[in-house]
Structures are given as structure tokens and as C-alpha cells.
Motif scaffolding. Sequence first.
Motif, PDB file in Angstrom:
ATOM      1  N   THR A   1      89.121 -40.387  81.405  1.00 56.32           N
ATOM      2  CA  THR A   1      88.040 -39.961  80.468  1.00 56.32           C
ATOM      3  C   THR A   1      86.947 -39.049  80.766  1.00 56.32           C
ATOM      4  O   THR A   1      86.178 -38.244  80.273  1.00 56.32           O
ATOM      5  CB  THR A   1      87.395 -40.998  79.713  1.00 56.32           C
TER       6      THR A   1
ATOM      7  N   ARG B   1      84.249 -40.278  82.356  1.00 58.05           N
ATOM      8  CA  ARG B   1      82.869 -41.081  81.858  1.00 58.05           C
ATOM      9  C   ARG B   1      83.185 -42.471  82.473  1.00 58.05           C
ATOM     10  O   ARG B   1      84.026 -42.975  82.596  1.00 58.05           O
ATOM     11  CB  ARG B   1      82.753 -41.055  80.433  1.00 58.05           C
TER      12      ARG B   1
ATOM     13  N   ALA C   1      83.725 -43.913  76.164  1.00 59.20           N
ATOM     14  CA  ALA C   1      84.524 -42.329  75.761  1.00 59.20           C
ATOM     15  C   ALA C   1      83.825 -41.491  75.152  1.00 59.20           C
ATOM     16  O   ALA C   1      83.969 -40.169  75.397  1.00 59.20           O
ATOM     17  CB  ALA C   1      85.756 -43.053  75.247  1.00 59.20           C
ATOM     18  N   ARG C   2      83.123 -41.985  74.158  1.00 61.07           N
ATOM     19  CA  ARG C   2      82.180 -40.723  73.316  1.00 61.07           C
ATOM     20  C   ARG C   2      80.975 -40.459  74.034  1.00 61.07           C
ATOM     21  O   ARG C   2      80.741 -39.085  73.947  1.00 61.07           O
ATOM     22  CB  ARG C   2      81.884 -41.457  72.001  1.00 61.07           C
TER      23      ARG C   2
END
Length: 605
Positions: A455, A457, A534-535
Motif C-alpha cells: 500500500t 503506508r 490503507a486510506r
Amino acid sequence: MPEGDGYDYKIEAKAYTASSSGASVSPAESPDQELYHSKSWWTTYVFSQDAKYIGIQYFCAATAIAVLGLVLSVLMRVQLAYPGLNVLDPSTYYQAITMHGMIMVIFFLTALFLGGFGNFLIPLMCGARDMVFPYVNMMSFWIFLLSLLVLVASYLVPGGPTGAGWTLYPPQVITAGTPGNLWGLVLMLVSIVLFVVGFTMGGLNYVITVLQARTRGMTLMRMPLSVWGIFVATIIALLAFPALLVGGLMLLLDTVLGTSFYMPAIIATSNFGNEVSTEGGSPLLFQHLFWFFGHPEVYIVALPAFGIVSDLISVHARRNIFGYRMMVWAIIAIAALSFIVWAHHMYIAGFTPWFGFFFASTTLMIAIPTGIKMYNWLLTLWRGNIRFTVPMLFALAFFITFLNGGLTGMFMGNVGTDIALSDTYFVVAHFHFTIGIAPVLVVFGAVYHWFPLATGRMLDEGLGKIHFWITFVGAYMIYFPMHYQGLQGVPRRYFEMYNSSQASSSGLNEFITIVTIVVALSQLIFFYNIINSARAGKKAKKNPWDANSLEWQTPEMPPKHGNWGRTLPVVYRWPYDFNVPGASKDYIPQNVSPSQVRGAKAERT
């Protein structure tokens, strides 16, 4: 995988001979193979042929079905602790046992380790652009997904899912009185057949990619142990799953057509409303076929876990793995021995004691290469610069848990003690420690470790540690008391304990159930951490763990379609050069040439 990225990436198959000492890297390569390029959003993210996306699809699908398995386990525990609530009646309880076992062992752990981590890690760690057969790889996932849908559809047919136990022993599984003995059993067997077909398509991809698509300089003895574990486990599965496939197909014929591969002559069964008299099949034949698959299945799950744990310990302890070649040969030895221990699951089936002696001996023998791995992990940690990151905590928890499961396995491998403990909660505790909790701890550790690669992140470290401690301590509070219950003689697969000689364990059942609910709910922390990070998680720097293996050396993170840009990496060393004397950093990536670290006294591999 951006649409229309403009690069003419190709898959370069390995066709050269390189010295294991690394003295030279041959420039020769075989003709290139064209790499598929997606044309739309659907072919990029849904019907993807990129192994990274397929791996994530496997992970999501396997996790979704595991949630169902987890819910079923909570319902079973509530029924055992508070039978007066009648949460499950006898039929639905046995259906829950069957679905929980089959889901967790085959449709979750096998799919996750081989389909999920296999797809995501093999091309990246081997320096390949993708799997050698991308379209076949895509099809393997969709057939796996179809198998899940067929399995879950058994809840929608008359009678519901089969309730014969996850081992599906005939004649019980077919005869009247067993829940789901018709349509539920048919759908279970069809889902298993579909799973094996889908896995075979994927498994051939994994093996051929490892053997033929490694980048230049990546000899077999320079591969990360994660790849070795997945590679050997895939070979085991390709040899063991045919036994399950054939056994399941013959059971399907006994169910649908009234054949008698497994049904003894004394049994008359109702076949979709028609009375069928059997002609003398052998129930033991199915047990042999099932366990010839069933015990290798333990190592189909365990070997990838062994490999991943080896990499996690090495990276987060900043130490080269102790006895790398010994670890590789231990994986191969475990794989070979796993095929000659299956009948220790059948000590109470009534075969000759000489068979018991043989299988007890081979069961003890398989502990030798497993013990080698344990000692090597311990010696890797010795005097290491251990970083107690979340992945490291889960790796250490696996070490402790698998050791405990292995020690209780000594009781189950011995004929005398196994007969006494068979079908008690001691078996439940041993099995879950070894093939339930231990591999799941590795899954969590691997997700925390490779999440930045997928990801870009980082997962939240604080939430990760809360999740770890609740899961780890909770698992022991659940399964340690079950050993005591088993020694008391408490039988497994009883849907309630009141009005029985085992009523004294009801208080312990209540304690186990409360902890089970807490641990199950704590997994929401993990899912929240995944979704939120993830966001909006902290952006990861490239190679955040300072690892050496190739997956962290891609030009961009997360890796783009084709993984390596225009030029494939060249490998000069193994992936475990940590704290090398004379090096400017405490790690040397695999693609760093000797000329770039002239002062380093690295071991030649």
C-alpha cells in the motif's frame, strides 16, 4: 498497475548457470515472453493478471470466508458454555463444526499462504516481472472464489451443510440421520473438487516461476526462505491434493449414484429418496486417502509459515539466518517425511500394531528437521539487535506456540497415549496450537511486515501491539485449559455437557467462551487498522525495515506493473547480509554488487 503505462515489459525466463559462490553472473537469457497489459479498470483490478493483485484478491477472499469460520467457532463456544440458551441445536452444531474445520484448514490457511503470499511474494522475491502464466493464474483465483460460493451455498439447500465432521468419514457422512447427508454433502465435495482444480492451476505457476523465472544471479541457494517454504509446500500440495480429489470424487459417487467404494455391505442408505443397498466398500479406504492428504496438509500450511518467520526474525533481529542451507534441507526433509506419517491419525481404526510402530517412528523422525529449524531460529536471535516491532512480536509468538503444539504432538504420535487421548479436547488443543493459532500468528506478522509494500503506508504500531497482546494471551487462555479438559476425558464434538460425567468442566467452558468472544472481537482492531491505514496511514519510506530481499528494492513502492521498470535486477548475494563487518550500513541488499561495498567482509553465497 496503471492502465496504458507505455512500458514494453516482458517476462524474462531464467536460462543460465550461475556459480553458487557468486563469482560471476552470466548475462545470457532466454527469449522474452510478452507481459500482459490491462486495457480497462476491470482487467486491472478485478480480472487482473498481475500476481500482486491476484495475491491481494486471494487474501481478501480467504479472510472473508475465515470470518464465517470464526463466527461459527464463537457460536459453538456459546452453545458449550450456555447450553440452556439453545443457540445451536444438535444438527446445526455439527454442521458448524464441519464448516469451521473445512473452512479454516483448506479454504483459509491453504489459500492464504499459497495463493495470497505465494502470488504476492514469489515474483517480487525472485526478481521476476510476474508469474509465467498470468492468465492461468487469474483463472486459479476465480475458480477458488467459485469453490467458496459453492461451499457457502450449502446453507441454502434442503438439510443445510453436511454435519459429519470436517473429516467427512463414511459411512456416517452418507447415511440417514446425519445433517446435510445429501445436498449439503454434494456441495461440500464439489467445492473441494473446484478448490483442487483452482489450486493446481496456481500451484504449477508457483513452481515453474521459481524454477524458470528467477532473475540473473538468483540461484536456488540465494532465495529467501519465504520462497523456499512456499515452493516446497506447493510441491507437497501438488502431490497430496490428488488423494483428496480422488477420495472426494468416489465419495460423491457413493452419495449421488449409490456406488459402494466406502459403504460396507451392512449399510442401507437413502439416496435422494431411493433406498440403496451397498455391496461391501471399505470405510478405511477413505480414511487412508483423506489422511494421505491430511497430514501433508499440515506442512502445506506450516512450511510457508516457517519460511516467513525465518525472514521476519532475520530482518527484525538484524542477524543473518543461522544455518541457511540447513534450514533449506530441513524444509525438504519435512516435506518428504510428511508423506509417511499419515496413519498416526488412525491408531484407533483397528489396523495391525506393526503399522502403529512404523507410523509412531516416522512421526518422531519428522520432529528432527523441525527441531533443527527451532534451534536455528534461536541461534539467529542470539546476540541479535532485536527490534520488538509488531512483525517480530508475532514471529516470536509463533515460535513459542508451534513449540508448544509440537510438544503436545509427541503425545498424539505415540500409540498408547494417542488411544487414551483420542477424541478428547486434548486433540482439539494440540491441533489448534499447531495448525490454527501458530499459522494465524504468522499471517498477522506477515501482514504487518509487507503491508507497506502493498500500500505504501505503515500500519499503526500502537494498535498493532494491542491487537498482538490480546490475540496471543487470549489464544493461550483458550487452548491451555483444553489440555486439562482432555486429560479429564472431556470428549470433543459433544454439543452440550450438562447431565454428563463431564459436567464438572462446565465452568471452564464458560471461561473459555468469554475469552473466545473477547479475542474474536479484538480482530476488529486489526481490520480497522488495515482499512484506516490503507486510506490515511503514515506514508512508508522505501524499504522501511531495512531489509535485503528483492521485493524492497523495486524502483517504486508499491511496485508498479512489471515490478522492475525497464531493467531486471541482478543478484550478487543471499538476502541475509546483516551487520557485515566493514559495511557502512547494517544491511546489504541482494542487488548491491561487491564493487559497491568493497570494504565489507560478506560471506560468499
